[in-house]
Design a protein around this motif. Structure first.
Motif, PDB file in Angstrom:
ATOM      1  N   ASP A 149      10.466  -0.703 -48.826  1.00 22.03           N
ATOM      2  CA  ASP A 149      10.469  -0.122 -50.166  1.00 22.03           C
ATOM      3  C   ASP A 149       9.178   0.675 -50.354  1.00 22.03           C
ATOM      4  N   LYS A 150       9.329   1.987 -50.403  1.00 24.05           N
ATOM      5  CA  LYS A 150       8.135   2.838 -50.401  1.00 24.05           C
ATOM      6  C   LYS A 150       7.264   2.623 -51.642  1.00 24.05           C
ATOM      7  N   ILE A 151       7.838   2.162 -52.747  1.00 26.52           N
ATOM      8  CA  ILE A 151       7.036   1.904 -53.949  1.00 26.52           C
ATOM      9  C   ILE A 151       6.253   0.605 -53.778  1.00 26.52           C
ATOM     10  N   GLN A 164      -4.502   6.287 -49.834  1.00 25.21           N
ATOM     11  CA  GLN A 164      -3.159   6.846 -49.698  1.00 25.21           C
ATOM     12  C   GLN A 164      -2.970   7.988 -50.687  1.00 25.21           C
ATOM     13  N   PRO A 165      -1.904   8.787 -50.511  1.00 26.47           N
ATOM     14  CA  PRO A 165      -1.695   9.888 -51.456  1.00 26.47           C
ATOM     15  C   PRO A 165      -1.439   9.326 -52.860  1.00 26.47           C
ATOM     16  N   LYS A 166      -1.807  10.107 -53.882  1.00 25.06           N
ATOM     17  CA  LYS A 166      -1.467   9.694 -55.254  1.00 25.06           C
ATOM     18  C   LYS A 166       0.052   9.638 -55.382  1.00 25.06           C
ATOM     19  N   VAL A 196       9.257  14.094 -52.641  1.00 16.83           N
ATOM     20  CA  VAL A 196      10.152  13.233 -53.410  1.00 16.83           C
ATOM     21  C   VAL A 196      10.946  12.409 -52.400  1.00 16.83           C
ATOM     22  N   LYS A 197      10.892  11.082 -52.556  1.00 16.43           N
ATOM     23  CA  LYS A 197      11.536  10.220 -51.563  1.00 16.43           C
ATOM     24  C   LYS A 197      12.345   9.116 -52.231  1.00 16.43           C
ATOM     25  N   PRO A 198      13.536   8.833 -51.698  1.00 13.89           N
ATOM     26  CA  PRO A 198      14.220   7.609 -52.143  1.00 13.89           C
ATOM     27  C   PRO A 198      13.351   6.422 -51.709  1.00 13.89           C
ATOM     28  N   MET A 201      14.647   4.168 -47.809  1.00 15.18           N
ATOM     29  CA  MET A 201      15.342   5.001 -46.844  1.00 15.18           C
ATOM     30  C   MET A 201      14.374   5.265 -45.713  1.00 15.18           C
ATOM     31  N   GLY A 202      14.792   5.991 -44.707  1.00 17.68           N
ATOM     32  CA  GLY A 202      13.900   6.343 -43.615  1.00 17.68           C
ATOM     33  C   GLY A 202      14.442   7.566 -42.923  1.00 17.68           C
ATOM     34  N   SER A 203      13.796   7.956 -41.818  1.00 22.69           N
ATOM     35  CA  SER A 203      14.235   9.119 -41.036  1.00 22.69           C
ATOM     36  C   SER A 203      14.276  10.401 -41.858  1.00 22.69           C
ATOM     37  N   SER A 204      13.487  10.456 -42.916  1.00 21.12           N
ATOM     38  CA  SER A 204      13.429  11.621 -43.806  1.00 21.12           C
ATOM     39  C   SER A 204      14.752  11.913 -44.515  1.00 21.12           C
ATOM     40  N   VAL A 205      15.674  10.959 -44.529  1.00 17.88           N
ATOM     41  CA  VAL A 205      16.957  11.153 -45.207  1.00 17.88           C
ATOM     42  C   VAL A 205      16.716  11.151 -46.723  1.00 17.88           C
ATOM     43  N   GLY A 206      17.224  12.176 -47.406  1.00 19.01           N
ATOM     44  CA  GLY A 206      17.104  12.252 -48.871  1.00 19.01           C
ATOM     45  C   GLY A 206      15.716  12.628 -49.362  1.00 19.01           C
ATOM     46  N   LEU A 207      14.849  13.020 -48.430  1.00 20.40           N
ATOM     47  CA  LEU A 207      13.441  13.298 -48.760  1.00 20.40           C
ATOM     48  C   LEU A 207      13.205  14.812 -48.823  1.00 20.40           C
ATOM     49  N   SER A 208      12.433  15.260 -49.815  1.00 18.55           N
ATOM     50  CA  SER A 208      12.152  16.706 -49.922  1.00 18.55           C
ATOM     51  C   SER A 208      10.687  16.975 -50.190  1.00 18.55           C
ATOM     52  N   GLY A 235       1.353  15.951 -52.116  1.00 19.48           N
ATOM     53  CA  GLY A 235       1.497  16.426 -50.739  1.00 19.48           C
ATOM     54  C   GLY A 235       0.120  16.639 -50.108  1.00 19.48           C
ATOM     55  N   ILE A 236      -0.054  16.079 -48.931  1.00 21.03           N
ATOM     56  CA  ILE A 236      -1.323  16.245 -48.220  1.00 21.03           C
ATOM     57  C   ILE A 236      -1.092  17.279 -47.117  1.00 21.03           C
ATOM     58  N   ASP A 237      -1.992  18.225 -46.971  1.00 22.54           N
ATOM     59  CA  ASP A 237      -1.890  19.169 -45.852  1.00 22.54           C
ATOM     60  C   ASP A 237      -2.480  18.421 -44.653  1.00 22.54           C
ATOM     61  N   PHE A 316       0.050   7.463 -40.339  1.00 22.09           N
ATOM     62  CA  PHE A 316      -1.019   7.982 -41.189  1.00 22.09           C
ATOM     63  C   PHE A 316      -0.868   9.477 -41.408  1.00 22.09           C
ATOM     64  N   LEU A 317      -1.412   9.927 -42.523  1.00 20.38           N
ATOM     65  CA  LEU A 317      -1.550  11.355 -42.783  1.00 20.38           C
ATOM     66  C   LEU A 317      -3.048  11.620 -42.731  1.00 20.38           C
ATOM     67  N   MET A 318      -3.452  12.592 -41.906  1.00 23.95           N
ATOM     68  CA  MET A 318      -4.883  12.895 -41.809  1.00 23.95           C
ATOM     69  C   MET A 318      -5.111  14.269 -42.431  1.00 23.95           C
ATOM     70  N   ASN A 328       0.445   6.338 -44.494  1.00 23.76           N
ATOM     71  CA  ASN A 328       1.719   6.845 -45.001  1.00 23.76           C
ATOM     72  C   ASN A 328       2.717   5.709 -45.109  1.00 23.76           C
ATOM     73  N   GLU A 329       3.082   5.100 -43.979  1.00 24.03           N
ATOM     74  CA  GLU A 329       4.059   4.021 -44.081  1.00 24.03           C
ATOM     75  C   GLU A 329       4.027   3.136 -42.851  1.00 24.03           C
ATOM     76  N   ILE A 330       4.687   1.984 -42.995  1.00 19.01           N
ATOM     77  CA  ILE A 330       4.886   1.080 -41.860  1.00 19.01           C
ATOM     78  C   ILE A 330       6.379   1.014 -41.599  1.00 19.01           C
TER      79      ILE A 330
HETATM   80  N1  LIG Z   1       2.460  12.571 -49.241  1.00 18.21           N
HETATM   81  C1  LIG Z   1       2.783  13.345 -48.193  1.00 18.21           C
HETATM   82  N2  LIG Z   1       2.032  14.422 -47.873  1.00 18.21           N
HETATM   83  C2  LIG Z   1       2.351  15.217 -46.815  1.00 18.21           C
HETATM   84  N3  LIG Z   1       3.427  15.007 -46.031  1.00 18.21           N
HETATM   85  C3  LIG Z   1       4.223  13.971 -46.315  1.00 18.21           C
HETATM   86  C4  LIG Z   1       3.939  13.082 -47.397  1.00 18.21           C
HETATM   87  N4  LIG Z   1       4.891  12.131 -47.422  1.00 18.21           N
HETATM   88  C5  LIG Z   1       5.737  12.426 -46.432  1.00 18.21           C
HETATM   89  N5  LIG Z   1       5.353  13.520 -45.757  1.00 18.21           N
HETATM   90  C6  LIG Z   1       6.094  14.167 -44.645  1.00 18.21           C
HETATM   91  O1  LIG Z   1       7.451  13.746 -44.669  1.00 18.21           O
HETATM   92  C7  LIG Z   1       7.768  12.973 -43.494  1.00 18.21           C
HETATM   93  C8  LIG Z   1       8.682  11.816 -43.840  1.00 18.21           C
HETATM   94  O2  LIG Z   1       8.095  11.019 -44.838  1.00 18.21           O
HETATM   95  P1  LIG Z   1       7.981   9.434 -44.730  1.00 18.21           P
HETATM   96  O3  LIG Z   1       7.322   8.932 -45.949  1.00 18.21           O
HETATM   97  O4  LIG Z   1       7.363   9.118 -43.431  1.00 18.21           O
HETATM   98  O5  LIG Z   1       9.508   8.966 -44.791  1.00 18.21           O
HETATM   99  P2  LIG Z   1      10.511   8.383 -43.696  1.00 18.21           P
HETATM  100  O6  LIG Z   1      10.543   6.926 -43.977  1.00 18.21           O
HETATM  101  O7  LIG Z   1      11.790   9.041 -44.008  1.00 18.21           O
HETATM  102  O8  LIG Z   1       9.944   8.693 -42.346  1.00 18.21           O
HETATM  103  C9  LIG Z   1       6.420  12.549 -42.961  1.00 18.21           C
HETATM  104  O9  LIG Z   1       6.484  12.294 -41.585  1.00 18.21           O
HETATM  105  C10 LIG Z   1       5.551  13.761 -43.303  1.00 18.21           C
HETATM  106  O10 LIG Z   1       5.850  14.845 -42.423  1.00 18.21           O
END
Ligand SMILES: Nc1ncnc2c1ncn2[C@@H]1O[C@H](COP(=O)(O)OP(=O)(O)O)[C@@H](O)[C@H]1O
Ligand SMILES: [Mg+2]
Length: 379
Positions: A149-151, A164-166, A196-198, A201-208, A235-237, A316-318, A328-330
């Motif tokens: 659960d990402k939240i 972590q990102p805001k 925006v993420k459900p 979920m995982g694998s970037s499904v439903g994520l924008s 969003g982190i660059d 991680f996001l660097m 970012n996530e586990i």
């Molecule tokens: N806050 C963020 N800032 C920048 N890129 C992000 C961020 N969150 C997700 N991403 C991008 O989206 C991808 C998928 O997001 P993630 O949270 O890892 O979901 P999933 O569980 O679907 O892998 C990441 O690998 C990264 O490329």
């Protein structure tokens, strides 16, 4: 007093462990599991393990399967398994409860759920194994659910003091009630680009990734198709850095790797899984010793914060500009294909695929016995 399934001394000395390998599953990541499981089946040590393959259809039906790995990968396993059970129910039926020889508990000694996403990686199937007293690989009920659960994961990381990102958590009801106020808040507190993420979920499904209000509104709608809980993030660059954990409650780590996604915007589904895509995995990631130390320190804190057991991939996001690391996530059941980061990060340290699976099974047994001793007061 709960009965132990296998006496401790038997592990290792036992001729064959009936290794229940679960694949498919009811989640949006069904196909990803089909890709992962083939590599696992091919790699296991047949001297030690007798694989018992249990496929789960998208509708949630459990089917015992003894066909080829190729038929799993191309999806035709389902029909083969269905026909087998219809022709020979006495051999292929799986009964969930009870002590019949067809009962799951008698068919397998150990469960290896190669399942991603809801119903596989979120604590639900882990709960079933707990109730049935079947030792299993990976994280337990709570840690699986928290990481999925990402939240809740973000709240857990926050209380462990990890950067972590805001983020703004929301849900269907709030979006329907006060969508425009929410969008204003996103613009004020997070800005664009945002993700925006459900929540589950995982694998970037439903994520924008969104860059303006119109895209934000569309992304919320898309995410709501997958979950009623949504998380919106700054969003982190970034560069994407990952490491691989193995251990119960405290982890050892494989190498650190970097993903260079085919899609420059973000690491989307196609960049993860599409045949022939240009995504690159750099192992080891090009980091300074100080940066490596920082990643491993944060990874250990994150793993312990969720009470991780077995294995996990920690991402991680660097920040490209400041060099700062954000968790970012586990992923408690990371991808396991031949090209997946998790097994490759271990290979880099000299561990083969077969040894990796062996270690994961060992850790599952270790946790099972430790828990069992605690429950029986037999310390
Ligand atoms: N806050 C963020 N800032 C920048 N890129 C992000 C961020 N969150 C997700 N991403 C991008 O989206 C991808 C998928 O997001 P993630 O949270 O890892 O979901 P999933 O569980 O679907 O892998 C990441 O690998 C990264 O490329
Ligand atoms: Mg991810």
């Amino acid at each position: 007093m709960a009965a132990t399934r296998l006496p401790e001394r038997d592990y290792g000395g036992r001729a064959m462990i009936k290794l229940g390998i679960f694949f498919g599953g009811k989640s949006g990541e069904h196909e990803v599991s089909l890709m992962s499981v083939g590599s696992v089946i091919r790699a296991i040590d047949r001297e030690k393990y007798q694989p018992v393959l249990i496929g789960i259809t998208k509708q949630g039906k459990w089917l015992l399967y003894d066909g080829t790995v190729e038929a799993i990968e191309d999806g035709s396993w389902e029909e083969i398994a269905q026909q087998a059970v219809e022709a020979h129910p006495e051999k292929y039926e799986i009964i969930m409860y009870g002590d019949s020889p067809l009962a799951l508990r008698n068919r397998i000694d150990f469960a290896l759920p190669i399942l991603h996403g809801p119903y596989g990686e979120d604590g639900t199937i882990q709960g079933l194994f707990e109730i049935m007293d079947i030792p299993y690989a990976g994280c337990g009920v709570l840690s699986s659910a928290v990481a999925m659960d990402k939240i809740v994961a973000r709240d857990t990381f926050a209380s462990a003091g990890l950067a972590q990102p805001k983020y703004i958590p929301t849900n269907r009801e709030e979006i329907q009630r006060e969508g425009s106020a929410l969008m204003e808040r996103v613009e004020k507190e997070l800005g664009y680009p945002a993700f925006v993420k459900p929540a589950n979920m995982g694998s970037s499904v439903g994520l924008s990734k969104v860059k303006n209000r119109r895209e934000l509104a569309a992304a919320l709608e898309l995410a709501l198709r997958y979950d009623r809980r949504i998380i919106i993030e700054e969003g982190i660059d970034c560069r994407e850095i990952e490491t691989a954990a193995l251990g119960n409650y405290s982890a050892e780590f494989g190498a650190i790797g970097e993903i260079i996604s085919a899609n420059e915007e973000f690491y989307d589904y196609d960049s993860k899984y599409k045949e022939g895509n240009q995504t690159k995995l750099c192992i080891p990631a090009s980091l300074t010793p100080g940066q490596e130390k920082e990643v491993l320190k944060m990874a250990q804190i994150a793993y312990q914060a969720i009470d991780g057991t077995g294995l996990a991939r920690i991402d991680f996001l660097m920040d490209k500009h400041t060099g700062k690391f954000y968790i970012n996530e586990i992923n408690t059941m990371p991808g396991f294909t031949k090209y997946s980061m998790f097994p490759l990060l271990w290979q880099e340290t000299g561990m083969t695929y077969a040894q990796l699976i062996e270690r994961i099974v060992e850790l599952g047994y270790e946790r099972y016995y430790a828990k069992n001793r605690r429950q029986t007061g037999n310390q």
